[in-house]
Design an enzyme around this catalytic site. Structure first.
Site: not given
Length: 374
Positions: A227, A240, A266, A299, A301
């Site tokens: 971040c 973060c 992000g 999300d 990720r």
């Protein structure tokens, strides 16, 4: 894999890529690249009568379009003599980012994405571009024009199947590249180990805190997504930076362990899109809705690379410092044993309360106690 990497670089530079599937072919642009000179030039060179816009399901939902396909939808836009290039480009870019649901598009206007359109969205996702593409079909009589551009290397070609394979295998090819001692405040005995994905597009760090021969068992581990705004500049919009420094301090105090610093800015939409999402949040959306308006999932990720890094370091049993149950499940799915979860909380402030509340209420992060007392 190399061709797909080069295709992503071309798209990020605003250039088109020829995506093929058998006898079918289309020139693909990112929706961010339609204001480049190449877009108008190729419409003229191919004498195109229409362009196709491919949008994700989340983007369609944000436009108020109920479309059942999980792959998204394709909207064909005819090019007429009365339509100027500037209005066309504005319309395309608004389809990619506008917040209004008054798009004038209904579900009946949409076609199912075929292999080329699906590949185009994968390319955008891998490049951390807006997840929307614009494609121009290549008719048979235009193939000589395309072949000439390929021969002169003014255009590159990638097969849709190769793009699909790329997304499935990129995390599996992980290389341990370099390492060095980097003393940190409060954790002087720290070694940085850099890993590079097989695609060469992204690099991740493992911070080995303390002497590995004296690490606790299970090993304390923090998976921290990069971040820039919070970690480096101390942004107050998130927690973060506090989590990062708190994790280093906690791991050091426990006798050592590992912090994985993952290039997933992000929630892996990339810095440019994170800033776009911030602008939407300033208009009243929460962090989840802002990402979805841009076309992203809650999300984006994935943690296969984190599992690969832990295995490369010889770590099979961990205690995970996280508030996110999804991370625990991802590590378990990767075959790493998780002993217990350890919470990692930052301060709740007027600047980040709405962000943290959305993470707790919309994404299931375990932050309830801190939000009640913050």
């Amino acid at each position: 894999m190399r061709k797909v990497e080069r295709a992503i670089v071309e798209l990020k530079a605003g250039e088109p890529v020829l995506v093929t599937d058998g006898d079918e072919a289309a020139l693909v642009f990112s929706i961010e690249g339609v204001d480049s000179p190449a877009f108008e030039a190729w419409i003229d060179r191919l004498n195109a009568s229409s362009v196709a816009v491919t949008l994700t399901r989340k983007r369609l939902e944000s436009l108020g379009i109920d479309h059942s396909s999980t792959s998204g939808g394709v909207l064909e836009i005819p090019l007429t003599d009365t339509m100027g290039m500037a209005p066309l480009i504005d319309s395309l870019q608004r389809l990619g980012t506008q917040t209004t649901t008054n798009s004038g598009v209904s579900s009946s206007d949409l076609a199912e994405p075929e292999a080329i359109q699906q590949a185009s969205l994968t390319l955008m996702r891998q490049g951390r571009l807006l997840p929307a593409s614009v494609s121009i079909g290549v008719p048979t009589d235009a193939r000589p024009e395309i072949d000439g551009a390929l021969h002169s290397q003014d255009l590159m070609r990638v097969d849709a199947a190769d793009v699909s394979d790329f997304e499935q295998t990129v995390e599996r090819h992980l290389h341990r590249v370099s390492e060095a001692q980097v003393p940190l405040e409060g954790a002087e005995e720290t070694r940085f180990v850099l890993f590079r994905e097989g695609s060469g597009l992204r690099e991740h760090l493992a911070l080995l805190i303390g002497d590995p021969s004296h690490w606790p068992d299970p090993v304390p581990v923090r998976m921290h997504s990069a971040c820039l705004t919070g970690d480096l500049f101390g942004s107050l919009r998130c927690d973060c930076g506090e989590q990062l420094r708190g994790a280093v301090r906690s791991i050091s105090e426990e006798g050592g362990g590992v912090l994985l610093y993952l290039a997933q800015e992000g929630r892996d939409i990339g810095l440019a899109n994170k800033l776009r999402a911030y602008s939407l949040q300033d208009q009243g959306l929460d962090t989840v809705d802002a990402d979805q308006v841009l076309g992203f999932a809650d999300d984006e990720r994935r943690y296969g690379v984190a599992v690969g890094m832990l295995r490369s370091l010889g770590i099979e049993r961990i205690d995970l410092l996280t508030n996110n149950p999804g991370k625990i499940q991802a590590i378990l799915d990767g075959g790493i044993e998780v002993g217990k979860r350890r919470e990692l909380l930052g301060r709740v402030t007027p600047y980040n309360r709405r962000y943290l509340a959305a993470k707790a209420e919309r994404s299931g992060h375990l932050l309830g106690a801190s939000l009640k007392t913050g």
